[in-house]
Design an enzyme around this catalytic site. Structure first.
Site, mmCIF file in Angstrom:
data_model
loop_
_atom_site.group_PDB
_atom_site.id
_atom_site.type_symbol
_atom_site.label_atom_id
_atom_site.label_comp_id
_atom_site.label_asym_id
_atom_site.label_seq_id
_atom_site.Cartn_x
_atom_site.Cartn_y
_atom_site.Cartn_z
ATOM 1 N N THR A 1 0.791 -1.241 0.033
ATOM 2 C CA THR A 1 0.252 0.026 -0.092
ATOM 3 C C THR A 1 0.999 1.307 0.204
ATOM 4 O OG1 THR A 1 -1.439 1.411 1.421
ATOM 5 C CG2 THR A 1 0.068 -0.195 2.354
ATOM 6 N N ASP A 2 0.154 2.318 -0.551
ATOM 7 C CA ASP A 2 0.973 3.590 -0.348
ATOM 8 C C ASP A 2 0.986 4.127 1.129
ATOM 9 O OD1 ASP A 2 -1.720 4.363 0.008
ATOM 10 O OD2 ASP A 2 -1.802 5.975 -1.574
ATOM 11 N N GLU A 3 0.115 3.424 2.127
ATOM 12 C CA GLU A 3 0.244 4.244 3.433
ATOM 13 C C GLU A 3 1.428 3.969 3.908
ATOM 14 O OE1 GLU A 3 -3.480 3.169 5.213
ATOM 15 O OE2 GLU A 3 -4.567 2.992 3.437
ATOM 16 N N TYR B 1 -1.926 -0.689 11.132
ATOM 17 C CA TYR B 1 -2.036 -1.224 9.512
ATOM 18 C C TYR B 1 -0.990 -1.104 8.678
ATOM 19 C CZ TYR B 1 -3.188 -1.656 4.567
ATOM 20 O OH TYR B 1 -3.196 -1.957 3.441
ATOM 21 N N LYS C 1 2.246 -3.434 7.444
ATOM 22 C CA LYS C 1 2.493 -3.592 5.911
ATOM 23 C C LYS C 1 3.834 -3.019 5.560
ATOM 24 C CE LYS C 1 0.150 -4.656 2.843
ATOM 25 N NZ LYS C 1 -0.081 -6.107 2.339
HETATM 26 P P1 NAD Z 1 -9.431 -7.706 2.058
HETATM 27 O O1 NAD Z 1 -9.357 -7.348 3.665
HETATM 28 O O2 NAD Z 1 -10.655 -7.507 1.230
HETATM 29 O O3 NAD Z 1 -8.982 -9.278 1.816
HETATM 30 C C1 NAD Z 1 -7.809 -9.990 2.535
HETATM 31 C C2 NAD Z 1 -7.897 -11.178 2.327
HETATM 32 O O4 NAD Z 1 -6.910 -11.955 2.826
HETATM 33 C C3 NAD Z 1 -9.334 -12.013 3.041
HETATM 34 O O5 NAD Z 1 -9.611 -12.815 1.718
HETATM 35 C C4 NAD Z 1 -8.726 -12.506 4.178
HETATM 36 O O6 NAD Z 1 -9.396 -13.985 4.335
HETATM 37 C C5 NAD Z 1 -7.307 -13.046 3.539
HETATM 38 N N1 NAD Z 1 -6.549 -13.292 4.933
HETATM 39 C C6 NAD Z 1 -6.282 -12.435 6.084
HETATM 40 N N2 NAD Z 1 -5.536 -12.963 6.689
HETATM 41 C C7 NAD Z 1 -4.955 -14.135 6.147
HETATM 42 C C8 NAD Z 1 -4.137 -15.270 6.644
HETATM 43 N N3 NAD Z 1 -3.304 -15.136 7.658
HETATM 44 N N4 NAD Z 1 -3.793 -16.188 5.822
HETATM 45 C C9 NAD Z 1 -4.241 -16.367 4.653
HETATM 46 N N5 NAD Z 1 -5.275 -15.569 4.203
HETATM 47 C C10 NAD Z 1 -5.563 -14.286 5.074
HETATM 48 O O7 NAD Z 1 -7.931 -6.844 1.640
HETATM 49 P P2 NAD Z 1 -7.725 -6.057 0.048
HETATM 50 O O8 NAD Z 1 -8.510 -4.778 0.098
HETATM 51 O O9 NAD Z 1 -8.346 -7.081 -1.067
HETATM 52 O O10 NAD Z 1 -6.356 -6.040 -0.060
HETATM 53 C C11 NAD Z 1 -5.571 -7.028 -0.383
HETATM 54 C C12 NAD Z 1 -3.934 -6.491 -0.312
HETATM 55 O O11 NAD Z 1 -3.962 -5.376 -1.166
HETATM 56 C C13 NAD Z 1 -3.599 -6.280 1.058
HETATM 57 O O12 NAD Z 1 -2.205 -6.904 1.207
HETATM 58 C C14 NAD Z 1 -3.681 -4.927 1.090
HETATM 59 O O13 NAD Z 1 -2.778 -4.156 2.136
HETATM 60 C C15 NAD Z 1 -3.526 -4.461 -0.196
HETATM 61 N N6 NAD Z 1 -3.815 -3.166 -0.658
HETATM 62 C C16 NAD Z 1 -5.166 -2.760 -0.482
HETATM 63 C C17 NAD Z 1 -5.704 -1.467 -0.954
HETATM 64 C C18 NAD Z 1 -7.021 -1.216 -0.765
HETATM 65 O O14 NAD Z 1 -7.477 -0.025 -1.112
HETATM 66 N N7 NAD Z 1 -8.100 -2.177 -0.574
HETATM 67 C C19 NAD Z 1 -4.653 -0.838 -1.534
HETATM 68 C C20 NAD Z 1 -3.455 -0.800 -1.536
HETATM 69 C C21 NAD Z 1 -2.782 -2.183 -1.252
HETATM 70 P P1 TYD Z 2 -10.930 3.769 3.931
HETATM 71 O O1 TYD Z 2 -11.789 3.352 3.121
HETATM 72 O O2 TYD Z 2 -10.893 3.107 5.610
HETATM 73 O O3 TYD Z 2 -9.308 3.480 3.623
HETATM 74 P P2 TYD Z 2 -7.786 4.302 4.226
HETATM 75 O O4 TYD Z 2 -8.158 4.618 5.631
HETATM 76 O O5 TYD Z 2 -7.133 2.749 4.289
HETATM 77 O O6 TYD Z 2 -7.325 5.137 3.267
HETATM 78 O O7 TYD Z 2 -10.956 5.192 4.077
HETATM 79 C C1 TYD Z 2 -10.696 6.201 3.406
HETATM 80 C C2 TYD Z 2 -10.939 7.474 3.914
HETATM 81 O O8 TYD Z 2 -12.258 7.598 4.336
HETATM 82 C C3 TYD Z 2 -10.176 7.877 5.086
HETATM 83 O O9 TYD Z 2 -9.602 9.218 5.022
HETATM 84 C C4 TYD Z 2 -11.115 7.668 6.216
HETATM 85 C C5 TYD Z 2 -12.310 7.910 5.657
HETATM 86 N N1 TYD Z 2 -13.511 7.552 6.112
HETATM 87 C C6 TYD Z 2 -14.633 8.261 6.553
HETATM 88 O O10 TYD Z 2 -14.735 9.465 6.589
HETATM 89 N N2 TYD Z 2 -15.717 7.724 7.147
HETATM 90 C C7 TYD Z 2 -15.935 6.248 7.482
HETATM 91 O O11 TYD Z 2 -16.802 5.730 7.597
HETATM 92 C C8 TYD Z 2 -14.798 5.564 6.637
HETATM 93 C C9 TYD Z 2 -14.791 3.826 6.789
HETATM 94 C C10 TYD Z 2 -13.522 6.079 6.182
#
Ligand code: NAD
Ligand code: TYD
Length: 351
Positions: A132-134, A158, A162
Site C-alpha cells: 500500500t501507499d500508506e 495497519y 505492511k
Molecule cells: P481484504 O481485507 O478485502 O482481503 C484480505 C484477504 O486476505 C481476505 O480474503 C482474508 O480472508 C485473507 N487473509 C487474511 N489473513 C490471512 C491469513 N493469515 N492467511 C491467508 N489469508 C488471509 O483486503 P484487500 O482490500 O483485498 O487488500 C488486499 C491486499 O492489497 C492487502 O495486502 C492490502 O494491504 C493491499 N492493498 C489494499 C488496498 C485497498 O485499497 N484495499 C490498496 C493498496 C494495497
Molecule cells: P478507508 O476506506 O478506511 O481507507 P484508508 O483509511 O485505508 O485510506 O478510508 C478512506 C478515507 O475515508 C479515510 O480518509 C477515512 C475516511 N472514512 C470516513 O470518513 N468515514 C468512514 O466511515 C470510513 C470507513 C472512512
C-alpha cells in the site's frame, strides 16, 4: 504453469483471480484463511472450474505452504493476504502483526525453500508482494506525490505492519537473492469490496437511509484507483517487472473524502432516486485517531518502464461501482448478516 495467490477470496484478490481466469488458461491455487474479509461467494463464477483450486489455509502455516508449493509447483506467488482495514487496526493491532508481519515471514520462508531447493534458484520464479501507499505516511497539501524512493513513515498499526512486511520482502531479495517484486498502490474501489471501507460503506448506508459518517472535516485526500486497474498493474509487474524493484501504482485521482461522498450521492440520486437527495444523510463524526491527511502516488515509473497506465476514469469507475452494488444487493445483505460464512461448506473448498 501455475500461480499461487494468497488472499484470493478478499476484495482485490478475488477481482484479480476472476480477471486472471478470464484472460489466461493458467491454473490458480488460491490460498486464503477466510477471515471475516474472505468470501468464497466472490469466486462463485469459478465453481466447477478445475483450473481454480481453493485452499483454506493461513499464510503463517509454513508447513502447509511448503506442502502446497511442492504439490503444485507454481512459477509465481502473489501475496494479497493481509488484514487491511485501518479502523480495525486501531482497535486491535494483534491480527495485523500476526498476518501482515509474521504471516508474510512464514510465506517468504516457504517460498525461499521452494525456490532454492526445489526450483534450483530458477531466475524466472517471482514472489510479488502487494502493498500500500500508506507505508509512506501522510503528505501536506503542497508536497510532491509518493515515489518509490520516498522514505517510509507509517502512522497506523495497519500501515506499520505492511511496512514491516515490505522490509522483509526486500531483505529476502538482498540477502538470499530471491526474485521478489513489490507494488505499493493507492486506495482501491470497485465490485466486491467489503462494506467497511469508505465507498461501499457509504453506498450501503445511503441505500438503507442511514447517516453517512464523514470523519473530521472530510478534507482528507486519497488517490483512488479502480480495482480492475490495480489488477492490470499487478499482471504487468509480474510479467515484466525487474526482480528487487518496487513499483508505485495509482490512479491520478486525488479527491477529498467529502467530494467522494458527494459524487456517490449524485450518482445514487440518478440511479436509485429517493424522496430526498442522499447528500442530506451526510454527517460529520469524530475524526479517526492519527488520520493521515493526504496520500498521492507518483506512478511514472510503472508507466515508463512497464507501459502501465490506469484506464478507468474516476467518475466512470464510481458509476460502475454504484451500479454493481445496486445489482448485487443480495451480496451486501449476505455480508452484513454474516450469511456468507455458510459458503464455507461449498465443495470446492479444501481444508
Ligand atoms: P481484504 O481485507 O478485502 O482481503 C484480505 C484477504 O486476505 C481476505 O480474503 C482474508 O480472508 C485473507 N487473509 C487474511 N489473513 C490471512 C491469513 N493469515 N492467511 C491467508 N489469508 C488471509 O483486503 P484487500 O482490500 O483485498 O487488500 C488486499 C491486499 O492489497 C492487502 O495486502 C492490502 O494491504 C493491499 N492493498 C489494499 C488496498 C485497498 O485499497 N484495499 C490498496 C493498496 C494495497
Ligand atoms: P478507508 O476506506 O478506511 O481507507 P484508508 O483509511 O485505508 O485510506 O478510508 C478512506 C478515507 O475515508 C479515510 O480518509 C477515512 C475516511 N472514512 C470516513 O470518513 N468515514 C468512514 O466511515 C470510513 C470507513 C472512512
Amino acid at each position: 504453469m501455475t500461480v499461487l495467490i494468497t488472499g484470493g477470496a478478499g476484495f482485490i484478490g478475488s477481482n484479480f483471480v476472476l480477471d486472471w481466469m478470464g484472460a489466461s488458461g493458467e491454473p490458480v491455487i488460491n490460498v486464503d484463511k477466510l477471515t471475516y474479509a474472505g468470501n468464497v461467494a466472490n469466486l462463485a463464477p469459478l465453481a466447477g472450474d478445475a483450473r481454480h483450486v481453493f485452499v483454506q489455509a493461513d499464510i503463517a502455516d509454513q508447513p502447509r505452504l511448503e506442502q502446497l508449493l511442492a504439490e503444485h509447483r507454481p512459477r509465481a506467488i502473489v501475496n494479497f493476504a493481509a488484514e487491511s482495514h485501518v479502523d480495525r487496526s486501531i482497535h486491535g493491532a494483534g491480527d495485523f502483526v500476526q498476518t501482515n508481519v509474521v504471516g508474510t515471514f512464514h510465506l517468504l520462508q516457504a517460498a525461499l525453500g521452494y525456490w532454492r531447493d526445489t526450483l534450483g534458484r530458477d531466475s524466472s520464479f517471482r514472489f510479488l508482494h502487494v502493498s500500500t501507499d500508506e507505508v509512506y505516511g501522510s503528505l501536506g497539501p503542497d508536497d510532491a506525490a509518493f515515489s518509490e524512493t520516498t522514505a517510509y513513515a507509517p502512522n497506523s498499526p495497519y500501515s506499520a505492519s505492511k511496512a514491516a512486511s515490505d522490509h522483509l520482502v526486500r531483505a529476502w531479495h538482498h540477502t538470499y537473492g530471491m526474485p521478489v517484486l513489490t507494488t505499493n498502490c493507492s486506495n482501491n474501489y470497485g465490485p466486491l469490496q467489503f462494506p467497511e471501507k469508505l465507498i461501499p460503506l457509504m453506498i450501503s448506508k445511503a441505500l438503507a437511509g442511514e447517516p453517512l459518517p464523514v470523519y473530521g472535516d472530510g478534507k482528507n485526500v486519497r488517490d483512488w484507483l479502480y480495482v480492475g486497474d490495480h489488477c492490470s498493474a499487478i499482471r504487468a509487474v509480474l510479467a515484466r517487472g525487474t526482480p528487487g524493484e518496487v513499483y508505485n501504482v495509482g490512479g491520478n485521482s486525488e479527491r477529498q473524502n467529502i467530494e467522494v461522498v458527494h459524487t456517490l450521492c449524485r450518482i445514487l440520486d440518478e440511479l436509485a432516486p429517493a424522496r430526498e437527495p442522499y447528500s442530506r444523510l451526510i454527517t460529520y463524526v469524530t475524526d479517526r485517531p492519527g488520520h493521515d491527511r493526504r496520500y498521492a502516488i507518483d506512478a511514472r515509473k510503472i508507466a515508463r518502464e512497464l507501459g502501465w497506465e490506469p484506464s478507468v476514469a474516476f467518475e466512470d469507475g464510481m458509476r460502475r461501482t454504484v451500479q454493481w452494488y445496486l445489482d448485487n444487493a443480495d451480496w451486501v445483505k449476505a455480508v452484513q448478516s454474516g450469511e456468507y460464512r455458510q459458503w464455507l461448506d461449498v465443495n470446492y473448498v479444501r481444508r
